[in-house]
Design a protein around this motif. Sequence first.
Motif, PDB file in Angstrom:
ATOM      1  N   GLY A 160      -6.711  -0.386   9.303  1.00 17.59           N
ATOM      2  CA  GLY A 160      -7.063  -1.605   8.582  1.00 17.59           C
ATOM      3  C   GLY A 160      -5.909  -2.580   8.594  1.00 17.59           C
ATOM      4  N   THR A 161      -6.017  -3.597   7.755  1.00 16.87           N
ATOM      5  CA  THR A 161      -4.995  -4.652   7.730  1.00 16.87           C
ATOM      6  C   THR A 161      -4.166  -4.661   6.450  1.00 16.87           C
ATOM      7  OG1 THR A 161      -6.600  -6.223   6.815  1.00 16.87           O
ATOM      8  CG2 THR A 161      -6.384  -6.135   9.228  1.00 16.87           C
ATOM      9  N   CYS A 162      -4.328  -3.675   5.588  1.00 22.20           N
ATOM     10  CA  CYS A 162      -3.543  -3.605   4.361  1.00 22.20           C
ATOM     11  C   CYS A 162      -2.060  -3.507   4.701  1.00 22.20           C
ATOM     12  CB  CYS A 162      -3.982  -2.411   3.532  1.00 22.20           C
ATOM     13  SG  CYS A 162      -3.159  -2.307   1.931  1.00 22.20           S
ATOM     14  N   ASP A 163      -1.233  -4.209   3.955  1.00 24.45           N
ATOM     15  CA  ASP A 163       0.187  -4.274   4.282  1.00 24.45           C
ATOM     16  C   ASP A 163       0.863  -2.914   4.273  1.00 24.45           C
ATOM     17  OD1 ASP A 163      -0.284  -4.311   1.532  1.00 24.45           O
ATOM     18  OD2 ASP A 163       1.538  -5.414   1.074  1.00 24.45           O
ATOM     19  N   GLY A 164       0.500  -2.052   3.323  1.00 25.05           N
ATOM     20  CA  GLY A 164       1.186  -0.772   3.197  1.00 25.05           C
ATOM     21  C   GLY A 164       0.913   0.209   4.311  1.00 25.05           C
ATOM     22  N   LEU A 165      -0.116  -0.023   5.094  1.00 26.85           N
ATOM     23  CA  LEU A 165      -0.457   0.907   6.172  1.00 26.85           C
ATOM     24  C   LEU A 165       0.638   1.018   7.222  1.00 26.85           C
ATOM     25  CD1 LEU A 165      -4.225   0.009   6.694  1.00 26.85           C
ATOM     26  CD2 LEU A 165      -3.336   2.213   5.916  1.00 26.85           C
ATOM     27  N   ALA A 223      -6.097  -3.886  -5.956  1.00 33.76           N
ATOM     28  CA  ALA A 223      -6.458  -4.313  -4.601  1.00 33.76           C
ATOM     29  C   ALA A 223      -6.275  -5.824  -4.458  1.00 33.76           C
ATOM     30  CB  ALA A 223      -7.896  -3.915  -4.293  1.00 33.76           C
ATOM     31  N   VAL A 224      -5.233  -6.208  -3.725  1.00 36.60           N
ATOM     32  CA  VAL A 224      -4.934  -7.611  -3.471  1.00 36.60           C
ATOM     33  C   VAL A 224      -5.047  -7.928  -1.983  1.00 36.60           C
ATOM     34  CG1 VAL A 224      -3.074  -9.334  -3.521  1.00 36.60           C
ATOM     35  CG2 VAL A 224      -3.515  -7.909  -5.525  1.00 36.60           C
ATOM     36  N   MET A 225      -4.615  -7.013  -1.132  1.00 38.70           N
ATOM     37  CA  MET A 225      -4.739  -7.158   0.309  1.00 38.70           C
ATOM     38  C   MET A 225      -5.709  -6.107   0.834  1.00 38.70           C
ATOM     39  SD  MET A 225      -2.714  -9.705   0.754  1.00 38.70           S
ATOM     40  CE  MET A 225      -2.697  -9.802   2.546  1.00 38.70           C
ATOM     41  N   ASP A 226      -6.639  -6.546   1.716  1.00 38.38           N
ATOM     42  CA  ASP A 226      -7.620  -5.651   2.334  1.00 38.38           C
ATOM     43  C   ASP A 226      -8.281  -4.750   1.283  1.00 38.38           C
ATOM     44  OD1 ASP A 226      -9.120  -4.278   4.191  1.00 38.38           O
ATOM     45  OD2 ASP A 226      -7.465  -3.040   4.925  1.00 38.38           O
ATOM     46  N   PRO A 227      -9.016  -5.348   0.335  1.00 39.06           N
ATOM     47  CA  PRO A 227      -9.566  -4.566  -0.782  1.00 39.06           C
ATOM     48  C   PRO A 227     -10.445  -3.392  -0.365  1.00 39.06           C
ATOM     49  CG  PRO A 227      -9.796  -6.908  -1.202  1.00 39.06           C
ATOM     50  CD  PRO A 227      -9.353  -6.787   0.218  1.00 39.06           C
ATOM     51  N   SER A 228     -11.125  -3.516   0.767  1.00 35.55           N
ATOM     52  CA  SER A 228     -12.025  -2.435   1.189  1.00 35.55           C
ATOM     53  C   SER A 228     -11.304  -1.335   1.949  1.00 35.55           C
ATOM     54  CB  SER A 228     -13.145  -2.998   2.070  1.00 35.55           C
ATOM     55  OG  SER A 228     -12.611  -3.587   3.242  1.00 35.55           O
ATOM     56  N   GLY A 229     -10.051  -1.557   2.297  1.00 31.21           N
ATOM     57  CA  GLY A 229      -9.268  -0.549   3.009  1.00 31.21           C
ATOM     58  C   GLY A 229      -7.964  -0.286   2.290  1.00 31.21           C
ATOM     59  N   VAL A 277       1.270 -17.225  -0.574  1.00 31.43           N
ATOM     60  CA  VAL A 277      -0.068 -17.552  -1.078  1.00 31.43           C
ATOM     61  C   VAL A 277      -1.172 -16.820  -0.324  1.00 31.43           C
ATOM     62  CG1 VAL A 277       0.635 -19.822  -1.913  1.00 31.43           C
ATOM     63  CG2 VAL A 277      -0.323 -19.603   0.403  1.00 31.43           C
ATOM     64  N   ARG A 278      -0.825 -16.086   0.732  1.00 32.16           N
ATOM     65  CA  ARG A 278      -1.844 -15.343   1.482  1.00 32.16           C
ATOM     66  C   ARG A 278      -2.252 -14.110   0.695  1.00 32.16           C
ATOM     67  NH1 ARG A 278       1.842 -15.303   6.909  1.00 32.16           N
ATOM     68  NH2 ARG A 278       1.916 -17.569   7.248  1.00 32.16           N
ATOM     69  N   ALA A 279      -3.481 -14.058   0.297  1.00 29.96           N
ATOM     70  CA  ALA A 279      -3.987 -12.932  -0.488  1.00 29.96           C
ATOM     71  C   ALA A 279      -5.496 -12.832  -0.319  1.00 29.96           C
ATOM     72  CB  ALA A 279      -3.630 -13.094  -1.962  1.00 29.96           C
ATOM     73  N   ASP A 280      -6.005 -11.626  -0.479  1.00 26.80           N
ATOM     74  CA  ASP A 280      -7.446 -11.385  -0.444  1.00 26.80           C
ATOM     75  C   ASP A 280      -8.009 -11.305  -1.852  1.00 26.80           C
ATOM     76  OD1 ASP A 280      -7.377 -11.300   2.346  1.00 26.80           O
ATOM     77  OD2 ASP A 280      -6.879  -9.159   2.355  1.00 26.80           O
ATOM     78  N   ALA A 281      -7.343 -11.976  -2.782  1.00 25.86           N
ATOM     79  CA  ALA A 281      -7.772 -12.020  -4.175  1.00 25.86           C
ATOM     80  C   ALA A 281      -7.434 -13.401  -4.716  1.00 25.86           C
ATOM     81  CB  ALA A 281      -7.065 -10.931  -4.991  1.00 25.86           C
ATOM     82  N   PRO A 282      -8.109 -13.858  -5.777  1.00 24.71           N
ATOM     83  CA  PRO A 282      -7.849 -15.203  -6.317  1.00 24.71           C
ATOM     84  C   PRO A 282      -6.395 -15.379  -6.758  1.00 24.71           C
ATOM     85  CG  PRO A 282      -9.901 -14.311  -7.191  1.00 24.71           C
ATOM     86  CD  PRO A 282      -9.231 -13.187  -6.463  1.00 24.71           C
ATOM     87  N   LEU A 283      -5.823 -16.542  -6.390  1.00 27.32           N
ATOM     88  CA  LEU A 283      -4.405 -16.807  -6.607  1.00 27.32           C
ATOM     89  C   LEU A 283      -4.212 -18.053  -7.462  1.00 27.32           C
ATOM     90  CD1 LEU A 283      -1.503 -16.541  -4.165  1.00 27.32           C
ATOM     91  CD2 LEU A 283      -2.026 -18.834  -5.004  1.00 27.32           C
TER      92      LEU A 283
END
Length: 608
Positions: A92-97, A48-54, A250-256
């Motif tokens: 949600g906002t996850c890229d794969g959706l 989970a890197v983008m939208d971890p909760s979705g 660099v846009r990520a919902d996880a530490p980079l």
Amino acid sequence: MCRIFGHFDARVTWHELRTVAAVQQHGGPDAQTFATGEGWALGSNRLAVMDPSGGSQPYRLGEHITVVFNGEIYNHAELRTRLTALGHRFSGTCDGLVLPALYAEFGPDFTEHLDGMYSIAVMDLRGEPTLLLVGDESGMKPLYYHWDERAGQLRFASELPALLAFPGVRAAVWEPGLDEYLSTKTPLGEQTMFEGIRVLPPATTLTVNRSGGLRAVRRHPRSCDEVPAGPAEAADRVRELLHTETARLVRADAPLSVITSGGLDSSLVSALAVREVPGLHSFNIAYTGEWPHDERHFAREAALRNGTRHHQVEVDPADFHHLLPQVVWHLGQPNADPITLSTYVLFGAVRDAGFRVALTGDAADELFGGYDRIRSALDAPAGNGWVAGYVESLAAVPRALRETLYTSAYRDFVRTRGSAADSIARDLTSSRAGRLATITEFETRFRMPAYHLRRVDHLSMASSVEVRLPFCQPSLVRYAKALPDELKVSGGRGKRTLYGAAAGLLPESVLTRPKQPFTLPIAAMLVPGTVLYTYARDVLDPVRLRRRGMLDAAAVDRLFAEQAVWPSERAALALWSLLVHELWLEQFMPSFGSAHGPAAVTDREYAA
């Protein structure tokens, strides 16, 4: 970022699917999910890197389109806006959706709208059930598959060990593999070192259904029409493109974090990334003790100039014998570059420091003519005389030496079949493009995905770290390929435009230092009295080699003796390459070449 897997028309139980998922769980520890239907299954291990909760996979659109994917879609926000205007709704906002809706709108051409790194599997049940497998333009996210033509069954996975966990996929040696490996450091085509297992090439769409069987179509990436007025304009444009792409990546919902070797490419990425991420952490790896080609001071200078929070990672050569089998297993097939071990340790340290994403400077040398072998080829006289030297520079073991290392039976087999080096030479010679364009096409289409990008992917995901590669972004790839030759290589120096782009951003020591390979000082490390030398002698045991039947045990012994008395890069890399190959056989096919059961696999302990 994820690992994906699945099948078409194979008989696979839920338990077997879970086994496949478990083998590659390190690449997706956050969730293991799959969807099944009559004659198909798609699965995912999620990091989970983008939208971890979705963003839970598989992604679906109604009852008829199911998608799993590995990678990142960097233009997903723009695509979501366009698709919403067409009536689609997203949870949600996850890229794969966005992928099922994008496929529904554009069919197999949906990849033309994607900007990112990816391997994607689509199960389309609108009409005849059809499975599509697609990969990005550069081959950043590998996907392996096994096609049983007679049964009409396909199985696929992101990693070779996971694919081998499917029932019906047998680990068997592809006999030409040893020569291909020693000729190019890892097989460069679609064929892997396993008989019957292939890798999806870059920019390729694979389609399978019951009426048409398996079909592969290579997509032709768009070209760039920009023509710079001169060196200054080209440098400004490359800096602009690289800054734009780095800012997106660099846009990520996880530490980079960022990886810096202390060279031009990674230091430039770091300098641009820190503009977007204040307090950015950078990582460099070096070796315990005093060794040639130590780059840590260059990395430290770049970190000080860029203002990153720098981490210096060290690996002790006395631990190599513990680490190397893990490296070989995660790669799934041999790669002769000793840097594989460094890569594995480095990303383990990135993970242990709490980071899930890392930017790197990989691919700049291929695009901008940075390698010595490219400059040497360009300096050769007119005609095709450059080809032999260029092909020889790709080898782990020089041709004359490797032929002496083969048994007479295997040497005859290679001569009858033809070597990988001869095949590459024919392809290069037959090209109608200019010399640098020919080399760049070979480097980016064949060598970079196989030798470089798969190593980075497998050994970063072994530690649940997603690597992002600004230089592989399509805008940069297309612009670099469109540059005139003299703006890439001239005056005996490569990456001319890239040096111009970095001017004023990096320390002078980094800009003026001679280029050196980012690798282990193997000639100094593989000598008598070291743990590594003792370990290599043990693994390359003459009895074991004679049982395999491909390498002449006496010739390998002579190579050890040569390295003991006159240490050299030539002998050391040859021995390292043979060591990696034997470790691969030991882990995946211990019985190969033996009529009397597996070669002995024992726990080995060595004292420094």
